[in-house]
Write a protein that holds these residues in place. Structure first.
Motif, mmCIF file in Angstrom:
data_model
loop_
_atom_site.group_PDB
_atom_site.id
_atom_site.type_symbol
_atom_site.label_atom_id
_atom_site.label_comp_id
_atom_site.label_asym_id
_atom_site.label_seq_id
_atom_site.Cartn_x
_atom_site.Cartn_y
_atom_site.Cartn_z
ATOM 1 N N GLU A 113 -5.209 -7.026 -14.332
ATOM 2 C CA GLU A 113 -4.780 -7.649 -13.252
ATOM 3 C C GLU A 113 -5.312 -7.503 -12.155
ATOM 4 O OE1 GLU A 113 -0.915 -5.591 -12.727
ATOM 5 O OE2 GLU A 113 -0.204 -5.746 -14.793
ATOM 6 N N ILE A 114 -5.866 -8.633 -11.440
ATOM 7 C CA ILE A 114 -6.789 -8.653 -10.427
ATOM 8 C C ILE A 114 -6.165 -9.308 -9.193
ATOM 9 C CG2 ILE A 114 -8.872 -9.804 -9.662
ATOM 10 C CD1 ILE A 114 -9.225 -10.817 -12.611
ATOM 11 N N TYR A 115 -5.682 -8.395 -8.089
ATOM 12 C CA TYR A 115 -5.238 -8.498 -6.793
ATOM 13 C C TYR A 115 -6.368 -9.013 -5.735
ATOM 14 C CZ TYR A 115 -1.606 -5.937 -9.325
ATOM 15 O OH TYR A 115 -0.508 -5.873 -10.297
ATOM 16 N N PHE A 116 -6.003 -10.202 -5.692
ATOM 17 C CA PHE A 116 -7.053 -10.951 -4.481
ATOM 18 C C PHE A 116 -6.372 -11.300 -3.311
ATOM 19 C CE2 PHE A 116 -5.032 -14.311 -7.200
ATOM 20 C CZ PHE A 116 -4.301 -14.955 -6.212
ATOM 21 N N ALA A 117 -4.879 -10.615 -3.098
ATOM 22 C CA ALA A 117 -4.315 -11.245 -1.730
ATOM 23 C C ALA A 117 -3.873 -9.976 -1.211
ATOM 24 C CB ALA A 117 -3.136 -12.157 -1.938
ATOM 25 N N ASP A 118 -3.546 -10.230 0.189
ATOM 26 C CA ASP A 118 -2.851 -8.986 0.957
ATOM 27 C C ASP A 118 -1.317 -8.858 0.340
ATOM 28 O OD1 ASP A 118 -1.894 -7.332 2.703
ATOM 29 O OD2 ASP A 118 -2.845 -7.826 4.326
ATOM 30 N N TRP A 119 -1.249 -7.866 -0.363
ATOM 31 C CA TRP A 119 0.312 -7.536 -0.997
ATOM 32 C C TRP A 119 1.344 -7.516 -0.038
ATOM 33 C CZ3 TRP A 119 2.059 -8.058 -5.998
ATOM 34 C CH2 TRP A 119 3.572 -7.604 -6.241
ATOM 35 N N THR A 120 1.065 -6.737 1.160
ATOM 36 C CA THR A 120 2.108 -6.531 2.230
ATOM 37 C C THR A 120 2.462 -7.885 2.955
ATOM 38 O OG1 THR A 120 1.370 -4.083 2.357
ATOM 39 C CG2 THR A 120 2.537 -5.210 3.998
ATOM 40 N N ALA A 121 1.415 -8.834 3.219
ATOM 41 C CA ALA A 121 1.654 -9.857 4.106
ATOM 42 C C ALA A 121 2.273 -10.850 3.121
ATOM 43 C CB ALA A 121 0.312 -10.316 4.732
ATOM 44 N N ALA A 122 2.026 -10.996 1.784
ATOM 45 C CA ALA A 122 2.563 -12.231 0.785
ATOM 46 C C ALA A 122 4.116 -12.070 0.729
ATOM 47 C CB ALA A 122 1.927 -11.930 -0.468
ATOM 48 N N GLY A 123 4.542 -13.605 0.531
ATOM 49 C CA GLY A 123 5.944 -13.547 0.092
ATOM 50 C C GLY A 123 6.134 -13.660 -1.096
ATOM 51 N N PRO A 124 7.331 -13.647 -1.553
ATOM 52 C CA PRO A 124 7.732 -13.811 -3.086
ATOM 53 C C PRO A 124 7.102 -14.901 -3.632
ATOM 54 C CG PRO A 124 9.752 -13.413 -1.892
ATOM 55 C CD PRO A 124 8.614 -13.661 -0.697
ATOM 56 N N GLU A 125 6.837 -16.163 -3.198
ATOM 57 C CA GLU A 125 6.481 -17.349 -3.837
ATOM 58 C C GLU A 125 4.621 -17.497 -3.653
ATOM 59 O OE1 GLU A 125 7.946 -18.558 -6.207
ATOM 60 O OE2 GLU A 125 9.658 -17.245 -5.347
ATOM 61 N N ASP A 126 4.099 -16.564 -2.855
ATOM 62 C CA ASP A 126 2.566 -16.777 -2.681
ATOM 63 C C ASP A 126 1.977 -15.987 -3.791
ATOM 64 O OD1 ASP A 126 3.123 -17.556 -0.070
ATOM 65 O OD2 ASP A 126 3.207 -15.624 0.955
ATOM 66 N N PRO A 127 0.780 -16.949 -4.195
ATOM 67 C CA PRO A 127 0.005 -16.199 -5.250
ATOM 68 C C PRO A 127 -0.633 -14.842 -4.616
ATOM 69 C CG PRO A 127 -0.692 -18.468 -4.874
ATOM 70 C CD PRO A 127 0.486 -18.025 -3.700
ATOM 71 N N VAL A 128 -0.700 -13.996 -5.731
ATOM 72 C CA VAL A 128 -1.234 -12.810 -5.463
ATOM 73 C C VAL A 128 -2.034 -12.227 -6.380
ATOM 74 C CG1 VAL A 128 0.459 -11.980 -3.796
ATOM 75 C CG2 VAL A 128 0.586 -11.313 -6.165
ATOM 76 N N CYS A 129 -2.027 -12.544 -7.657
ATOM 77 C CA CYS A 129 -2.696 -11.850 -8.804
ATOM 78 C C CYS A 129 -3.069 -12.746 -9.690
ATOM 79 C CB CYS A 129 -1.493 -10.812 -9.258
ATOM 80 S SG CYS A 129 -2.151 -9.720 -10.842
ATOM 81 N N ASP A 130 -4.285 -12.558 -10.572
ATOM 82 C CA ASP A 130 -4.619 -13.120 -11.753
ATOM 83 C C ASP A 130 -4.498 -12.186 -12.813
ATOM 84 O OD1 ASP A 130 -5.403 -15.340 -10.470
ATOM 85 O OD2 ASP A 130 -7.505 -14.602 -10.210
ATOM 86 N N VAL A 131 -3.697 -12.712 -13.969
ATOM 87 C CA VAL A 131 -3.429 -12.018 -15.193
ATOM 88 C C VAL A 131 -4.504 -12.332 -16.142
ATOM 89 C CG1 VAL A 131 -2.137 -11.606 -17.105
ATOM 90 C CG2 VAL A 131 -1.035 -11.563 -15.166
ATOM 91 N N ALA A 132 -5.549 -11.658 -16.743
ATOM 92 C CA ALA A 132 -6.614 -12.019 -17.011
ATOM 93 C C ALA A 132 -7.115 -11.128 -18.404
ATOM 94 C CB ALA A 132 -7.656 -12.033 -16.274
ATOM 95 N N PHE A 133 -7.831 -11.917 -19.405
ATOM 96 C CA PHE A 133 -8.424 -11.071 -20.519
ATOM 97 C C PHE A 133 -10.034 -11.562 -20.585
ATOM 98 C CE2 PHE A 133 -4.016 -11.462 -22.105
ATOM 99 C CZ PHE A 133 -3.812 -10.213 -22.700
#
Length: 287
Positions: free
Chosen positions: A262-282
Motif C-alpha cells: 500500500e503506497i500512501y501518497f496523501a495527507d491522511w489527516t487532512a483527507a476526507g472519506p472520498e479523497d484518494p489517499v493510497c495505491d494498492v499495488a503489486f
C-alpha cells in the motif's frame, strides 16, 4: 440467623424481587458480579439485601448486550455519570464492529454469488515503472485489528528519521510479506524512501541489534496498482482492491514479482472519506 441479619432476603425472595432466577444469582456470584450479602456457613444458604436488587437487574441487562464480564463489573461498580460513559464507550465499540462485519458480509456475499464485475469493475488498474530506491524500514508481526494504528505510528517515526537521511524522497509505503488478518500476523514492513543512502545506513547502525528497523535498496519495478479513497482503505473494502489487481494480472498474462503493498501518497489527516489517499499495488512481471 441472628437479629443482625433480619433485614436479609433469602435467595428465593431476592430472586423474585429482582425478577431473576436463583440459578442466575448463583452464576453471578460465581462470576464475581454479584456476591451475596451473607452466606450461612453451616447450610451454605445465600442471603441478599434489598439494596442489591438494582445491581442484580443491571448485571442481567448488561449480559443481554453480550458485554464481557470484566466490563460488566466496571460499569456496575461505577457511579451514575461514569457508568453511563463506560456503557456508551462499549456500545460505540459494538457498533463499529457490527459495521465492519456488515461490510464484510456484503463483500463475501458478492464473492459467493460471483459478482466479480460488480466488485472489481469500479477499480481502474494502471501500471507505473518506479526506480530503485533506498528505504528505511520498520517491521512488525501484527494482526489486522492492530494494523491501522501501527501503520500510522511506524510511518510517522520513519518520516521523522528521514530528516537525518536526506529527507523523504518518495511516497511512504507498507509491504506485506505474508497475510495480515485476524488470524495471520504478517509480518508487515513500513518503508520510507530517503535521499541519502550513507546517512540512512548510519541511522540504521545507530538503532542497535534487536530493533525491527533497517535500511535496504528497494529494486526498480513495474507496479500494477489501483487508486483508492480513504474510505476504501478500511477492511474489507481494501481486499476487493487487491483482488481487482490480481484478477487484472491474470487477464493480462502477468504475475506478482514480489509482495503486495500500500503506497500512501496523501495527507491522511487532512483527507476526507472520498479523497484518494493510497495505491494498492503489486510488482509484476510476465509469466
Amino acid at each position: 440467623m441472628t437479629s443482625v441479619h433480619e433485614d436479609l432476603l433469602t435467595i428465593g425472595a431476592f430472586a423474585a424481587r429482582a425478577r431473576l432466577s436463583a440459578k442466575a444469582l448463583r452464576l453471578y456470584d460465581r462470576l464475581g458480579l454479584l456476591a451475596p450479602a451473607y452466606v450461612d456457613e453451616s447450610s451454605g444458604y445465600r442471603y441478599y439485601r434489598a439494596a442489591q436488587v438494582e445491581r442484580a437487574r443491571l448485571v442481567a441487562l448488561l449480559r443481554r448486550l453480550d458485554m464481557p464480564l470484566a466490563r460488566i463489573a466496571e460499569v456496575a461498580g461505577a457511579e451514575g455519570g461514569e457508568a453511563a460513559r463506560l456503557l456508551g464507550a462499549y456500545w460505540a465499540d459494538v457498533e463499529a464492529r457490527l459495521a465492519g462485519q456488515r461490510t464484510l458480509a456484503e463483500y463475501l456475499r458478492g464473492r459467493l454469488s460471483g459478482r466479480s464485475e460488480e466488485m472489481y469493475g469500479k477499480f481502474a488498474v494502471e501500471t507505473v515503472d518506479v526506480p530503485a530506491r533506498v528505504v528505511i524500514t520498520e517491521s512488525r508481526h501484527t494482526l489486522a485489528d492492530e494494523l491501522p494504528a501501527w501503520i500510522g505510528a511506524s510511518l510517522g517515526r520513519l518520516e521523522a528519521a528521514a530528516r537525518e537521511c536526506g529527507g523523504v524522497a518518495a511516497a511512504p509505503f507498507v509491504v506485506y510479506h505474508a497475510e495480515v488478518s485476524t488470524e495471520s500476523d504478517g509480518p508487515a514492513e513500513a518503508c520510507v524512501p530517503v535521499a541519502d543512502e550513507a546517512a540512512a545506513r548510519a541511522w540504521a547502525a545507530r538503532q542497535g541489534r534487536g530493533r525491527e528497523t533497517g535500511v535496504r535498496v528497494e529494486p526498480a519495478a513495474r507496479l500494477a496498482y489501483v487508486r483508492i479513497t480513504k474510505a476504501q482503505v478500511a477492511h474489507p473494502q481494501i481486499l476487493a482492491a487487491f483482488e481487482a489487481v490480481e484478477e487484472w494480472l491474470g487477464r493480462e498474462g502477468l504475475e506478482p514479482a514480489g509482495p503486495c503493498r500500500e503506497i500512501y501518497f496523501a495527507d491522511w489527516t487532512a483527507a476526507g472519506p472520498e479523497d484518494p489517499v493510497c495505491d494498492v499495488a503489486f510488482p509484476v512481471r510476465a509469466r
